[in-house]
Design a protein around this motif. Structure first.
Motif, mmCIF file in Angstrom:
data_model
loop_
_atom_site.group_PDB
_atom_site.id
_atom_site.type_symbol
_atom_site.label_atom_id
_atom_site.label_comp_id
_atom_site.label_asym_id
_atom_site.label_seq_id
_atom_site.Cartn_x
_atom_site.Cartn_y
_atom_site.Cartn_z
ATOM 1 N N MET A 88 11.828 65.991 70.335
ATOM 2 C CA MET A 88 12.688 64.803 71.306
ATOM 3 C C MET A 88 11.327 63.920 71.242
ATOM 4 N N THR A 89 11.633 62.785 71.341
ATOM 5 C CA THR A 89 10.676 61.545 71.327
ATOM 6 C C THR A 89 10.027 61.444 72.675
ATOM 7 N N ALA A 90 10.651 61.929 73.593
ATOM 8 C CA ALA A 90 9.943 62.061 75.195
ATOM 9 C C ALA A 90 9.051 63.040 75.367
ATOM 10 N N MET A 91 9.138 63.935 74.305
ATOM 11 C CA MET A 91 7.813 65.066 74.518
ATOM 12 C C MET A 91 6.773 64.527 74.885
ATOM 13 N N GLY A 92 5.829 65.078 75.837
ATOM 14 C CA GLY A 92 4.640 64.658 76.186
ATOM 15 C C GLY A 92 4.554 63.487 77.015
ATOM 16 N N LEU A 93 5.523 62.687 77.288
ATOM 17 C CA LEU A 93 5.721 61.444 78.232
ATOM 18 C C LEU A 93 5.687 61.693 79.775
ATOM 19 N N GLY A 94 5.868 63.215 80.155
ATOM 20 C CA GLY A 94 6.049 63.247 81.526
ATOM 21 C C GLY A 94 7.250 63.160 81.953
ATOM 22 N N ASP A 95 7.393 63.689 83.502
ATOM 23 C CA ASP A 95 8.658 63.497 84.050
ATOM 24 C C ASP A 95 9.115 61.906 84.271
ATOM 25 N N GLY A 96 10.175 61.684 84.288
ATOM 26 C CA GLY A 96 10.998 60.317 84.544
ATOM 27 C C GLY A 96 12.164 59.963 83.624
ATOM 28 N N GLU A 97 12.313 58.886 83.358
ATOM 29 C CA GLU A 97 13.391 58.499 82.495
ATOM 30 C C GLU A 97 12.817 57.999 81.316
ATOM 31 N N HIS A 98 13.725 58.138 80.250
ATOM 32 C CA HIS A 98 13.226 57.802 78.891
ATOM 33 C C HIS A 98 14.079 57.673 77.917
ATOM 34 N N MET A 99 14.061 57.044 76.747
ATOM 35 C CA MET A 99 15.149 56.730 75.799
ATOM 36 C C MET A 99 15.073 57.725 74.681
ATOM 37 N N LEU A 100 16.605 57.993 74.614
ATOM 38 C CA LEU A 100 16.588 59.110 73.158
ATOM 39 C C LEU A 100 17.617 58.341 72.588
ATOM 40 N N GLY A 101 17.290 57.763 71.271
ATOM 41 C CA GLY A 101 18.144 56.959 70.794
ATOM 42 C C GLY A 101 18.464 55.752 71.710
ATOM 43 N N THR A 102 19.954 55.530 72.067
ATOM 44 C CA THR A 102 20.458 54.498 72.801
ATOM 45 C C THR A 102 20.760 54.897 74.140
ATOM 46 N N MET A 103 20.473 56.396 74.375
ATOM 47 C CA MET A 103 20.684 57.019 75.903
ATOM 48 C C MET A 103 19.737 57.196 76.547
ATOM 49 N N ASN A 104 19.599 56.978 77.877
ATOM 50 C CA ASN A 104 18.738 57.204 78.988
ATOM 51 C C ASN A 104 18.841 58.725 79.254
ATOM 52 N N VAL A 105 17.607 59.524 79.092
ATOM 53 C CA VAL A 105 17.460 60.704 79.552
ATOM 54 C C VAL A 105 16.377 60.847 80.716
ATOM 55 N N CYS A 106 16.752 61.744 81.389
ATOM 56 C CA CYS A 106 15.929 62.216 82.371
ATOM 57 C C CYS A 106 15.129 63.661 82.202
ATOM 58 N N ILE A 107 13.728 63.379 82.168
ATOM 59 C CA ILE A 107 12.827 64.313 81.954
ATOM 60 C C ILE A 107 12.313 65.189 83.309
ATOM 61 N N ARG A 108 12.434 66.356 83.496
ATOM 62 C CA ARG A 108 11.882 66.972 84.556
ATOM 63 C C ARG A 108 11.253 68.409 83.951
ATOM 64 N N GLY A 109 10.421 68.432 83.865
ATOM 65 C CA GLY A 109 9.467 69.759 83.551
ATOM 66 C C GLY A 109 9.901 69.868 81.847
#
Length: 133
Positions: free
Chosen positions: A1-22
């Motif tokens: 996933m493109t958000a790996m390593g970016l830390g907690d928070g909201e990030h984009m996965l394609g056109t969708m907003n995803v929330c990363i927690r841990g």
């Protein structure tokens, strides 16, 4: 996933907003699982710990076995159809260390920590070089 390593928070996965927690990624504003942001070395460590398998077995499950599922672990004279892709017989093998295989590899220490990463036969990450910065 493109958000790996970016830390907690909201990030984009394609056109969708995803929330990363841990280690968990959910579609923003929901509890719907969107994926994982766990690194491969962490997956191998956890697999080794949870199953009690040997380090060698854990590493084979992350290297050779996926290559075998894709039909990419050896050269052959036919086109292999697997996982909705066609791999031609001239594609270099993956998941193995031998002459002619794709030269992408990760060097780990005995604790399965990443020491160095090679892509296309060239070192692109070294923990030693990174620590000197």
């Amino acid at each position: 996933m493109t958000a790996m390593g970016l830390g907690d928070g909201e990030h984009m996965l394609g056109t969708m907003n995803v929330c990363i927690r841990g280690d968990r990624a959910t579609l923003a504003g929901t509890d719907t699982l969107a994926g994982s942001v766990v690194s491969m070395d962490t997956c191998v460590k956890r697999f080794h710990k949870f199953t009690g398998c040997t380090l060698g077995e854990a590493l084979l499950c992350a290297t050779l076995h996926p290559a075998m599922v894709l039909g990419r672990h050896q050269r052959n004279n036919t086109t292999h159809h697997s996982v909705s892709r066609e791999w031609k017989n001239n594609a270099p093998p993956i998941g193995i260390l031998e002459v002619g295989a794709k030269a992408d590899l990760v060097m780990l220490n005995d604790d399965l920590d990443v020491i160095e990463t090679w892509v296309g036969g060239r070192s692109c990450f070294s923990k030693e070089r990174n620590n000197k910065r």
